[in-house]
Design a protein around this motif. Structure first.
Motif: not given
Length: 308
Positions: A26-27, A42, A60-61, A89, A92, A95
């Motif tokens: 999740q980053t 990823q 951070s996702l 958040k 994705k 980014v």
């Protein structure tokens, strides 16, 4: 292997090791080459060109939360502090926008929250702020979504988690609330007392009714007994007047007997001479005779009225 080759081996190992890096779950990692964006990596074990590529940053996702405290004034001139929690958040697929278009997302989100809250709350009275806090949260979310989507941020939810009026206002509200509760309590107590009074009155009325019914029944039975006693005495030649007098004298002595049986009684019956019964009988007979004479005279007067 000569002594001079050792530094080269160490440098080679360092370059080889620096070629690999790890991205956590999740980053997202942003890779730049000579200061220019190259790629987004990823989670997992990743590789880059040593001394050429570098990890410019990591985002951070996960869903994150930002708490914003705003002080503003309501329509009825009451200062109030609101705590707004914003859950957001990084998208994705965006980014790049999140990393390069916005340096301080917290400051940007805070500014929009301040702007929306200070535009909405002054339109409401204090009571409406408590009732319509969800409307405030929806307005904040709508405004933030429209603004932050461009920067790669998705606003998941906004919540107004605390509303704190001025201390004096809270004291006044507490006093009003206490007064209302005391008023309701007084009403309930009054209703309870009224019900008790009504029920007590009903019980007393029923008691009086039953008591009166009992007295009436008692008197009816006494009268029936006296009637039977007079009929018995008439059979042995005693007329109704003498029988009534005899019954009264008999009851007189029965009463004296019952009083004498009570050892703790302080009742004194006057007159209470030995000849009281005889005197009572003589008086009753004389009164009956006098009443008969008066009755006969009235009948005679009706039959023979005086001539004018």
């Amino acid at each position: 292997m000569s002594f001079f080759s050792i530094p080269f081996i160490i440098i080679g190992l360092f370059i080889l090791i620096s070629s690999f890096f790890i991205v956590k779950q999740q980053t997202a990692a942003i890779i730049e080459r000579f200061g220019r964006f190259t790629s987004i990596r990823q989670s997992g074990l990743q590789m880059k060109i040593p001394l050429v590529d570098r990890v410019a940053g990591r985002l951070s996702l996960k869903i994150q939360q930002l708490d914003v405290i705003i002080e503003t004034k309501t329509l009825d001139d009451v200062f109030v502090r609101l705590k707004v929690s914003v859950q957001y958040k990084v998208i994705k697929e965006k980014v790049y926008d999140a990393f390069y278009k916005l340096d301080y997302p917290h400051d940007q989100i805070t500014s929009y929250v301040f702007d929306v809250v200070r535009a909405e709350v002054p339109k409401m009275k204090l009571d409406d702020v408590f009732v319509r806090k969800d409307d405030i949260a929806i307005a904040v979310k709508t405004e933030l979504n429209d603004a932050m989507i461009e920067y790669g941020y998705d606003i998941i939810k906004t919540l107004v988690t605390d509303i704190d009026p001025d201390a004096q206002v809270k004291e006044a509200m507490n006093r009003i609330n206490a007064s209302e509760r005391e008023k309701i309590a007084a009403q309930f107590e009054g209703d309870a007392q009224r019900i008790l009074i009504v029920e007590k009155a009903k019980a007393e009325a029923e008691s009086k009714r039953l008591q009166g019914q009992g007295i009436a029944d008692q008197r009816r039975e006494i009268a029936r007994g006296l009637e039977e006693s007079v009929e018995v005495l008439n059979r042995v030649g005693i007329n109704s007047q003498e029988a009534s007098a005899l019954i009264v004298v008999t009851q007189h002595y029965d009463t004296l007997q019952s009083l004498g049986e009570e050892t703790n009684s302080n009742l004194i019956l006057l007159p209470n001479a030995p000849q009281a019964g005889s005197n009572m009988l003589n008086d009753m007979v004389a009164s009956f005779a006098a009443s008969n004479q008066i009755g006969e005279a009235m009948k005679e007067a009706k039959k023979n009225p005086p001539k004018k």
